[in-house]
Scaffold this motif. Structure first.
Motif, PDB file in Angstrom:
ATOM      1  N   LYS A   1       0.867  -1.181   0.000  1.00  0.00           N
ATOM      2  CA  LYS A   1       0.000   0.000   0.000  1.00  0.00           C
ATOM      3  C   LYS A   1       0.894   1.218   0.000  1.00  0.00           C
ATOM      4  O   LYS A   1       1.940   1.229   0.651  1.00  0.00           O
ATOM      5  CB  LYS A   1      -0.864   0.049   1.251  1.00  0.00           C
ATOM      6  CG  LYS A   1      -1.868  -1.040   1.382  1.00  0.00           C
ATOM      7  CD  LYS A   1      -2.626  -0.856   2.686  1.00  0.00           C
ATOM      8  CE  LYS A   1      -3.361  -2.122   3.037  1.00  0.00           C
ATOM      9  NZ  LYS A   1      -4.000  -2.038   4.330  1.00  0.00           N
ATOM     10  N   ASN A   2       0.492   2.238  -0.707  1.00  0.00           N
ATOM     11  CA  ASN A   2       1.217   3.498  -0.706  1.00  0.00           C
ATOM     12  C   ASN A   2       0.424   4.498   0.111  1.00  0.00           C
ATOM     13  O   ASN A   2      -0.733   4.792  -0.202  1.00  0.00           O
ATOM     14  CB  ASN A   2       1.419   4.007  -2.125  1.00  0.00           C
ATOM     15  CG  ASN A   2       2.316   3.092  -2.919  1.00  0.00           C
ATOM     16  OD1 ASN A   2       3.398   2.749  -2.466  1.00  0.00           O
ATOM     17  ND2 ASN A   2       1.884   2.677  -4.082  1.00  0.00           N
ATOM     18  N   ILE A   3       1.059   4.990   1.185  1.00  0.00           N
ATOM     19  CA  ILE A   3       0.414   5.971   2.050  1.00  0.00           C
ATOM     20  C   ILE A   3       1.383   7.125   2.259  1.00  0.00           C
ATOM     21  O   ILE A   3       2.549   7.053   1.861  1.00  0.00           O
ATOM     22  CB  ILE A   3       0.017   5.352   3.410  1.00  0.00           C
ATOM     23  CG1 ILE A   3       1.242   4.838   4.174  1.00  0.00           C
ATOM     24  CG2 ILE A   3      -1.012   4.238   3.218  1.00  0.00           C
ATOM     25  CD1 ILE A   3       0.960   4.406   5.599  1.00  0.00           C
ATOM     26  N   GLU A   4       0.879   8.175   2.883  1.00  0.00           N
ATOM     27  CA  GLU A   4       1.723   9.308   3.242  1.00  0.00           C
ATOM     28  C   GLU A   4       1.770   9.389   4.761  1.00  0.00           C
ATOM     29  O   GLU A   4       0.733   9.430   5.409  1.00  0.00           O
ATOM     30  CB  GLU A   4       1.128  10.588   2.655  1.00  0.00           C
ATOM     31  CG  GLU A   4       1.970  11.809   2.878  1.00  0.00           C
ATOM     32  CD  GLU A   4       1.367  13.034   2.226  1.00  0.00           C
ATOM     33  OE1 GLU A   4       1.127  14.012   2.959  1.00  0.00           O
ATOM     34  OE2 GLU A   4       1.094  12.993   1.006  1.00  0.00           O
TER      35      GLU A   4
ATOM     36  N   GLU B   1       5.938  10.006   1.351  1.00  0.00           N
ATOM     37  CA  GLU B   1       5.371   8.792   0.763  1.00  0.00           C
ATOM     38  C   GLU B   1       6.073   7.567   1.333  1.00  0.00           C
ATOM     39  O   GLU B   1       7.296   7.559   1.472  1.00  0.00           O
ATOM     40  CB  GLU B   1       5.546   8.809  -0.753  1.00  0.00           C
ATOM     41  CG  GLU B   1       4.712   9.860  -1.458  1.00  0.00           C
ATOM     42  CD  GLU B   1       3.239   9.490  -1.545  1.00  0.00           C
ATOM     43  OE1 GLU B   1       2.920   8.288  -1.677  1.00  0.00           O
ATOM     44  OE2 GLU B   1       2.411  10.413  -1.474  1.00  0.00           O
TER      45      GLU B   1
ATOM     46  N   ASN C   1      -6.244  11.155   7.549  1.00  0.00           N
ATOM     47  CA  ASN C   1      -6.976  11.973   6.574  1.00  0.00           C
ATOM     48  C   ASN C   1      -7.601  13.203   7.226  1.00  0.00           C
ATOM     49  O   ASN C   1      -8.776  13.500   7.064  1.00  0.00           O
ATOM     50  CB  ASN C   1      -8.021  11.133   5.836  1.00  0.00           C
ATOM     51  CG  ASN C   1      -7.377  10.022   5.043  1.00  0.00           C
ATOM     52  OD1 ASN C   1      -6.315  10.184   4.470  1.00  0.00           O
ATOM     53  ND2 ASN C   1      -8.009   8.867   5.035  1.00  0.00           N
TER      54      ASN C   1
ATOM     55  N   ASP D   1      -5.060   2.465   0.649  1.00  0.00           N
ATOM     56  CA  ASP D   1      -4.063   3.030  -0.254  1.00  0.00           C
ATOM     57  C   ASP D   1      -4.308   4.524  -0.393  1.00  0.00           C
ATOM     58  O   ASP D   1      -5.446   4.960  -0.513  1.00  0.00           O
ATOM     59  CB  ASP D   1      -4.172   2.329  -1.616  1.00  0.00           C
ATOM     60  CG  ASP D   1      -2.911   2.443  -2.438  1.00  0.00           C
ATOM     61  OD1 ASP D   1      -1.816   2.293  -1.874  1.00  0.00           O
ATOM     62  OD2 ASP D   1      -3.019   2.686  -3.654  1.00  0.00           O
ATOM     63  N   ARG D   2      -3.262   5.321  -0.329  1.00  0.00           N
ATOM     64  CA  ARG D   2      -3.281   6.779  -0.490  1.00  0.00           C
ATOM     65  C   ARG D   2      -3.759   7.535   0.741  1.00  0.00           C
ATOM     66  O   ARG D   2      -3.954   8.752   0.674  1.00  0.00           O
ATOM     67  CB  ARG D   2      -4.095   7.246  -1.697  1.00  0.00           C
ATOM     68  CG  ARG D   2      -3.701   6.668  -3.039  1.00  0.00           C
ATOM     69  CD  ARG D   2      -2.261   6.496  -3.218  1.00  0.00           C
ATOM     70  NE  ARG D   2      -1.623   7.242  -4.284  1.00  0.00           N
ATOM     71  CZ  ARG D   2      -0.334   7.534  -4.256  1.00  0.00           C
ATOM     72  NH1 ARG D   2       0.396   7.220  -3.230  1.00  0.00           N
ATOM     73  NH2 ARG D   2       0.242   8.144  -5.240  1.00  0.00           N
TER      74      ARG D   2
ATOM     75  N   GLN E   1      -3.571   9.604   4.180  1.00  0.00           N
ATOM     76  CA  GLN E   1      -2.612  10.546   4.733  1.00  0.00           C
ATOM     77  C   GLN E   1      -2.653  10.420   6.253  1.00  0.00           C
ATOM     78  O   GLN E   1      -3.710  10.592   6.860  1.00  0.00           O
ATOM     79  CB  GLN E   1      -2.946  11.972   4.325  1.00  0.00           C
ATOM     80  CG  GLN E   1      -2.830  12.208   2.845  1.00  0.00           C
ATOM     81  CD  GLN E   1      -3.229  13.622   2.475  1.00  0.00           C
ATOM     82  OE1 GLN E   1      -4.019  14.254   3.158  1.00  0.00           O
ATOM     83  NE2 GLN E   1      -2.670  14.119   1.388  1.00  0.00           N
TER      84      GLN E   1
END
Length: 67
Positions: free
Chosen positions: A2-5, A10, A39, A54-55, A57
Motif C-alpha cells: 500500500k502506498n500511504i503518506e 510517501e 486523513n 491506499d493513499r 494521509q
C-alpha cells in the motif's frame, strides 16, 4: 504493498498492515504516547483499529521527554 503518506512523506507498507495499530507496530511506535491523525481527522486510541487504505494521509506526533 500500500502506498500511504506518513508525516508528509510517501511510504510503501505491506498489505498485511491493515489498520492504524498495526502501522504503529510496523513503525516501532506502538509503545509511545501519540496523537494520530488519519486523513485530517484525529483518532482516539480506541479507533486505532480503523483500516488503512491506499493513499491515506497519516500524521503521527509523539512526545519526547527532556528538560
Amino acid at each position: 504493498m500500500k502506498n500511504i503518506e506518513v508525516n508528509g512523506m510517501e511510504r510503501s507498507i505491506p498489505k498485511e498492515v491493515g489498520d492504524v495499530q498495526q502501522l504503529l507496530h510496523h513503525l516501532g511506535l506502538d509503545n509511545r504516547i501519540l496523537i494520530v491523525e488519519l486523513n485530517r481527522q484525529i483518532l482516539n486510541k480506541e479507533a486505532y483499529d480503523h483500516p488503512i487504505q491506499d493513499r491515506d494521509q497519516i500524521e503521527i506526533i509523539h512526545f519526547v521527554g527532556g528538560g
